[in-house]
Design a protein around this motif. Sequence first.
Motif, mmCIF file in Angstrom:
data_model
loop_
_atom_site.group_PDB
_atom_site.id
_atom_site.type_symbol
_atom_site.label_atom_id
_atom_site.label_comp_id
_atom_site.label_asym_id
_atom_site.label_seq_id
_atom_site.Cartn_x
_atom_site.Cartn_y
_atom_site.Cartn_z
ATOM 1 N N ALA A 165 7.923 8.197 0.214
ATOM 2 C CA ALA A 165 7.502 7.428 -1.302
ATOM 3 C C ALA A 165 6.319 8.102 -1.558
ATOM 4 O O ALA A 165 6.030 8.347 -2.860
ATOM 5 N N HIS A 206 -1.413 4.234 -5.962
ATOM 6 C CA HIS A 206 -0.501 3.301 -6.311
ATOM 7 C C HIS A 206 0.706 3.241 -5.423
ATOM 8 O O HIS A 206 1.108 2.129 -4.974
ATOM 9 N N ARG A 207 1.355 4.269 -5.406
ATOM 10 C CA ARG A 207 2.451 4.526 -4.397
ATOM 11 C C ARG A 207 2.266 4.105 -2.860
ATOM 12 O O ARG A 207 3.023 3.397 -2.468
#
Length: 263
Positions: free
Chosen positions: A32, A226-227
């Motif tokens: 991710a 953020h990820r």
Amino acid sequence: MSYVTRNQPDGTPTWIDLRVPDLDRALAFYGALFGWEYDSKAAGGSGAAGGRDLGTVCLLHGKPVAAITQAPTTGSGSGWTMYFATADCDGAARRVTKAGGSLIEPPTDIGGLVGDLGRAAVAVDPVGARFGLWEGRAHLGCEIVNEPDSLVRNDLVTPDPGPARDFYTAVFAYTLDLNETLPDLDFTFLRRRDGHEIGGIFGFPAAPSSAWATTFEVADTDAVVHRAVAAGGTADAPEDTPYGRSATVTDPFGVEFSVIARP
């Protein structure tokens, strides 16, 4: 340099691996974060450099950039381990012990489905920082570096920089240069014999221990932060530095690393 097509010169950071207690969770997190794909068959299955095989190889644009392997607990070698290139793993290992370091894992041939990958060792320097040695054969190490979602830098953070400087110059014949960009910091550049900078030693009295810090290049530091949080990690607020916009990220297992978007 972005694409690596041959073994790196001695003393160059050339490979990284991570040992985690939950492989599936780690693969999901780093996938991710960096968009990595994975290939366990290329390395022959689970394990780690210094064991019997490389582990699960992390791919960027189809090229190896790291490996992640299952470990019994996070404490059994937690954190990213950086491997220095060497044309002679056994000789480098002897220099490590002669200079005051110790071997956690002695030189071992690393195999896989593609054959003889290389020879590796894992060591600890005199100030307690773990690192590896990699003698590349079929596996060169990281085949993409210095571009988004790949390794860009390694620096040793230690409360005791003097013995560290002596050790690494003895093992790899580095030359030392002061960092004039940040004169208030105790930071020394490490350079190969050809003058190429491979990283540095950061003397930080408040550091609780000594460790090689791993930094990945990214295209957008704020987006990566953020990820990371969305994928179950944590991150400090991004900061602008003379070298780019950086942040410290902690994965779900408590492993810290840095990301930077360079100008």
